[in-house]
Design a protein around this motif. Structure first.
Motif, mmCIF file in Angstrom:
data_model
loop_
_atom_site.group_PDB
_atom_site.id
_atom_site.type_symbol
_atom_site.label_atom_id
_atom_site.label_comp_id
_atom_site.label_asym_id
_atom_site.label_seq_id
_atom_site.Cartn_x
_atom_site.Cartn_y
_atom_site.Cartn_z
ATOM 1 N N PHE A 1 15.300 -8.137 6.841
ATOM 2 C CA PHE A 1 14.257 -9.131 7.126
ATOM 3 C C PHE A 1 14.300 -10.251 6.094
ATOM 4 O O PHE A 1 14.187 -11.441 6.443
ATOM 5 C CB PHE A 1 12.883 -8.463 7.124
ATOM 6 C CG PHE A 1 11.762 -9.392 7.487
ATOM 7 C CD1 PHE A 1 11.412 -9.603 8.810
ATOM 8 C CD2 PHE A 1 11.050 -10.064 6.501
ATOM 9 C CE1 PHE A 1 10.389 -10.472 9.152
ATOM 10 C CE2 PHE A 1 10.020 -10.928 6.820
ATOM 11 C CZ PHE A 1 9.690 -11.135 8.155
ATOM 12 N N ALA A 2 14.465 -9.891 4.825
ATOM 13 C CA ALA A 2 14.511 -10.914 3.778
ATOM 14 C C ALA A 2 15.685 -11.855 3.987
ATOM 15 O O ALA A 2 15.550 -13.075 3.829
ATOM 16 C CB ALA A 2 14.589 -10.239 2.408
ATOM 17 N N LEU B 1 7.043 -10.346 4.357
ATOM 18 C CA LEU B 1 6.984 -9.082 3.636
ATOM 19 C C LEU B 1 5.752 -9.004 2.754
ATOM 20 O O LEU B 1 5.251 -7.916 2.465
ATOM 21 C CB LEU B 1 8.247 -8.898 2.783
ATOM 22 C CG LEU B 1 9.541 -8.678 3.569
ATOM 23 C CD1 LEU B 1 10.744 -8.719 2.636
ATOM 24 C CD2 LEU B 1 9.503 -7.357 4.334
ATOM 25 N N THR C 1 9.690 -1.008 8.356
ATOM 26 C CA THR C 1 9.457 -2.051 7.355
ATOM 27 C C THR C 1 8.075 -2.655 7.560
ATOM 28 O O THR C 1 7.703 -3.009 8.678
ATOM 29 C CB THR C 1 10.532 -3.143 7.477
ATOM 30 O OG1 THR C 1 11.824 -2.529 7.348
ATOM 31 C CG2 THR C 1 10.352 -4.208 6.422
ATOM 32 N N THR C 2 7.315 -2.759 6.489
ATOM 33 C CA THR C 2 5.960 -3.285 6.576
ATOM 34 C C THR C 2 5.971 -4.807 6.481
ATOM 35 O O THR C 2 6.448 -5.372 5.494
ATOM 36 C CB THR C 2 5.074 -2.703 5.468
ATOM 37 O OG1 THR C 2 5.049 -1.270 5.596
ATOM 38 C CG2 THR C 2 3.650 -3.232 5.573
ATOM 39 N N LEU C 3 5.472 -5.447 7.539
ATOM 40 C CA LEU C 3 5.310 -6.896 7.566
ATOM 41 C C LEU C 3 3.824 -7.211 7.527
ATOM 42 O O LEU C 3 3.017 -6.517 8.161
ATOM 43 C CB LEU C 3 5.951 -7.488 8.830
ATOM 44 C CG LEU C 3 7.419 -7.147 9.068
ATOM 45 C CD1 LEU C 3 7.918 -7.825 10.346
ATOM 46 C CD2 LEU C 3 8.283 -7.550 7.876
ATOM 47 N N GLY D 1 16.316 -2.658 7.488
ATOM 48 C CA GLY D 1 15.073 -2.590 6.737
ATOM 49 C C GLY D 1 14.611 -3.908 6.159
ATOM 50 O O GLY D 1 14.903 -4.997 6.672
ATOM 51 N N ALA D 2 13.868 -3.808 5.063
ATOM 52 C CA ALA D 2 13.273 -4.990 4.438
ATOM 53 C C ALA D 2 14.338 -5.978 3.979
ATOM 54 O O ALA D 2 14.123 -7.197 4.024
ATOM 55 C CB ALA D 2 12.400 -4.566 3.268
ATOM 56 N N HIS E 1 4.225 -2.234 11.046
ATOM 57 C CA HIS E 1 5.293 -1.356 10.552
ATOM 58 C C HIS E 1 6.379 -1.358 11.620
ATOM 59 O O HIS E 1 6.242 -0.699 12.659
ATOM 60 C CB HIS E 1 4.748 0.031 10.270
ATOM 61 C CG HIS E 1 3.496 0.020 9.444
ATOM 62 N ND1 HIS E 1 3.511 -0.115 8.068
ATOM 63 C CD2 HIS E 1 2.187 0.064 9.808
ATOM 64 C CE1 HIS E 1 2.267 -0.130 7.619
ATOM 65 N NE2 HIS E 1 1.444 -0.026 8.659
#
Length: 652
Positions: free
Chosen positions: A619-620, A414, A397-399, A615-616, A609
């Motif tokens: 995180f959300a 994000l 997941t891209t932060l 996944g995202a 990453h």
């Protein structure tokens, strides 16, 4: 991120073969299992009366250039009763450079010999425990060490060939002799050739290297705190991790004979490992990851997630490569530094290792292949399991970092913001200094944090951080660390025991003789109360961006590089914050560059990453409704990690 295999499942043909072999051997190797196939080997053979012998195996090399093929010394302890009855036994093998110079295990045991040159004390518990259970134990002196010919080449062809030749000899494909220089041959007619290799640090590294040759007869390996690529032991993308190279390590372990004969090999180690951090053919030869497709053996991997000696990139890239090629595998991840599982989880390790070898070498259907793939230490002596590792729902997941209300104190989300952050390399400060002042505007780092999490967030696997930075000088090093900001009690991995305390009482694991005790000093967890935990790290020389060869930087020019962060498995709890820190030299963990640059980060082209379970979306959910914490002073966590640095031979 590679897709993990479904489970450690064996193919149908192997399962059928295993069942057949187990049925045939039941009456012989496990007399206590009178009904049905055996599920566990039992100590029915005499350790005191075991056969102890030495053989010298021809490696086919002449590393010391004396005009004669090098022979490596092989010390053997095997049960006498099966040999009398004409029955063959499998082999557990530890190939090591440490058997005379430095010792093995928490008590630094060395091999000892009787007047006839036969081994009396074999270090560690493997022979005491497994020989009575119907295994032979074989201790191999790597070339150039103890009683072996040749030269130490630190993970290269001679090292690997030392052990591979013994596997070949056990399977009738190489020549062995009863003495170091004589012509009387020795054959291994007492073994079925099935071999499992085990070892910690350099020993486990050799197990990786031999497995990567695809040698027949090697059924399984148990690499503990082991190297998978020697470049990644000495450098992190061009940034030096140590102030010495493989030539020093060779001199640390070589025998007097090797010291006298091996100057040319030593010089090759110097010439082939320049302090520039450039990739050379020497490193290609010592990269086992590239040959993971050849691995036939199953792998039971053990590593400390805070190992700052053999840093965890080594297990992460090896595990991922094995996964891509469908290798049967199992993993234990502890909170320790460079520590053997016998010293941080003794009873469980002996039991698991016993069942693993019974399954892999004797073919017993004991169910270990149906158990969870991973055991992970969450808190000192508190373990969880994971059916697959990393879990199937893990996604990179891209932060993205963003600017905050203070310089160098930003956000991690994000979606990132625009702008820049600037810091100046300060080689006097480390990751613990940066994390301790994460909420302060300090000149030596740029920090980015989430708000307090509303749910637990699990990272599982290897991370990458892509940075676009503009330096003010012609050289620059970068560090990126992920931090769990919040109080916890952890193993004190930077303390003198790297997460354990050695006690005065002993526990016994197997049979003893007057010259070889099976009783070892007990241990317990050494803990520390912390306010943050560094959970993953990565470093790079900005001049080594992609080619493997570095060069000077142009001051004022922007450069983009991606740092590989160490593999881990960590849960950031609800109420804690996840942080990314980007800085320069990480004191005692990388060497500083030749200049002291300021670096400006372009945040629109900087990202992390991170392998998040869920996944995202996870995180959300974990950051929903949270806001960055107000500026505050965060106390130091575990002490300066530099105190835990050791060569592979130390804390063996």
């Amino acid at each position: 991120m590679p897709i993990p295999v479904r489970r450690m499942r064996f193919t149908t043909w192997r399962s059928l073969a295993t069942a057949a072999v187990a049925a045939l051997m039941a009456a012989f190797l496990a007399p206590t299992a009178a009904h049905g196939a055996p599920r566990e080997s039992t100590p029915v053979y005499s350790y005191e009366n075991a056969i102890r012998e030495s053989v010298w195996v021809d490696t086919g090399l002449d590393g010391d250039s004396d005009g004669k093929p090098d022979r490596v010394a092989v010390d053997i302890v095997r049960p006498r009763e099966p040999a009398r009855q004409g029955r063959k036994v499998p082999v557990i093998m530890d190939a090591s450079p440490y058997y005379s110079c430095c010792g093995r295990g928490n008590e630094s045991q060395v091999k000892t010999y009787d007047a006839n040159g036969h081994v009396v004390q074999m270090p560690l518990f493997y022979d005491n425990y497994f020989v009575p259970r119907g295994y032979a134990f074989v201790g191999v002196d790597l070339a150039g060490t103890n009683r072996s010919d040749g030269c130490v080449d630190v993970g290269g062809r001679s090292d690997v060939r030392s052990a591979k030749a013994v596997v070949d000899w056990l399977n009738g494909r190489a020549r062995g002799y009863t003495t170091r220089t004589g012509a009387v041959t020795a054959k291994a007619g007492w073994t079925d050739g099935s071999t499992g290799m085990i070892g910690k640090s350099w020993d486990g590294t050799i197990a990786n290297g031999v497995a990567a040759t695809g040698v027949k007869g090697l059924k399984t390996i148990v690499p503990i705190s082991a190297i998978s690529s020697w470049y990644d032991y000495y450098f992190a993308q061009g940034a030096p991790l140590y102030d010495s190279g493989p030539d020093w390590l060779s001199g640390y372990v070589d025998s007097p004979d090797a010291r006298a004969k091996c100057a040319a090999v030593q010089q090759k180690l110097v010439d082939g490992a320049p302090r520039t951090g450039d990739w050379t053919p020497l490193w290609t030869e010592r990269d086992y990851v590239k040959d993971a497709s050849k691995v036939r053996a199953s792998v039971f991997l053990v590593h400390g997630m805070q190992d700052l000696n053999v840093r965890t990139k080594n297990f992460g890239q090896w595990w991922d490569a094995l996964a891509r090629h469908g290798v049967e595998r199992k993993i234990w991840l502890s909170q320790t530094g460079h520590v053997d599982p016998f010293d941080f989880r003794r009873a469980a390790f002996v039991d698991t290792l016993h069942r693993w070898f019974d399954h892999e070498l004797l073919g017993y259907d004991n169910g270990i292949d149906d158990e969870p793939m991973a055991d992970i230490e969450r808190h000192p002596d508190q373990w969880t399991t994971s059916t697959l590792w990393p879990p199937r729902t893990t996604t990179a997941t891209t932060l993205r970092p963003g600017t905050g209300t203070q310089a160098g104190v930003g956000t991690l989300a994000l979606r990132g913001g625009s702008g820049t952050e600037t810091f100046t390399d300060d080689p006097a400060l480390s990751e613990t200094d940066w994390a301790a002042h994460i909420d302060r505007s300090t000149p030596e780092k740029a920090g980015f944090t989430t708000g307090p999490l509303t749910r637990d967030l699990r990272l599982s696997g290897s991370s990458r951080v892509t940075v676009t930075a503009t330096p003010t000088t012609s050289t620059a090093h970068l560090s990126a660390v992920l931090v769990d900001l919040g109080p916890d009690t952890v193993r004190d991995y930077a303390g003198p025991g790297e997460g354990i305390t050695t006690l005065t009482g002993r526990t016994c694991w197997g049979a003893s003789t007057p010259g070889d005790s099976a009783c070892y000093l007990g241990t317990e967890a050494a803990t520390a109360d912390v306010d943050f935990t560094v959970l993953s790290r990565g470093w790079a020389d900005l001049g080594h961006r992609a080619s493997g060869h570095g060069g000077p930087l142009t001051p004022g020019k922007a450069y983009t590089t991606t740092l590989d962060l160490a593999a881990t498995d960590h849960v950031v709890p609800k109420g804690h914050r996840l942080a990314l820190i980007v800085a320069g030299t990480d004191k005692d963990l990388i060497d500083p560059p030749s200049s002291t640059p300021a670096l400006t980060l372009d945040l629109t082209r900087t990202s992390a990453h991170v392998p998040l379970v869920g996944g995202a979306a996870a995180f959300a959910r974990a950051t929903a409704g949270s806001a960055p914490a107000p500026a505050a002073s965060v106390l130091d966590g575990v002490r300066d990690p530099g105190a835990a640095l050791r060569v592979p031979g130390e804390r063996r």
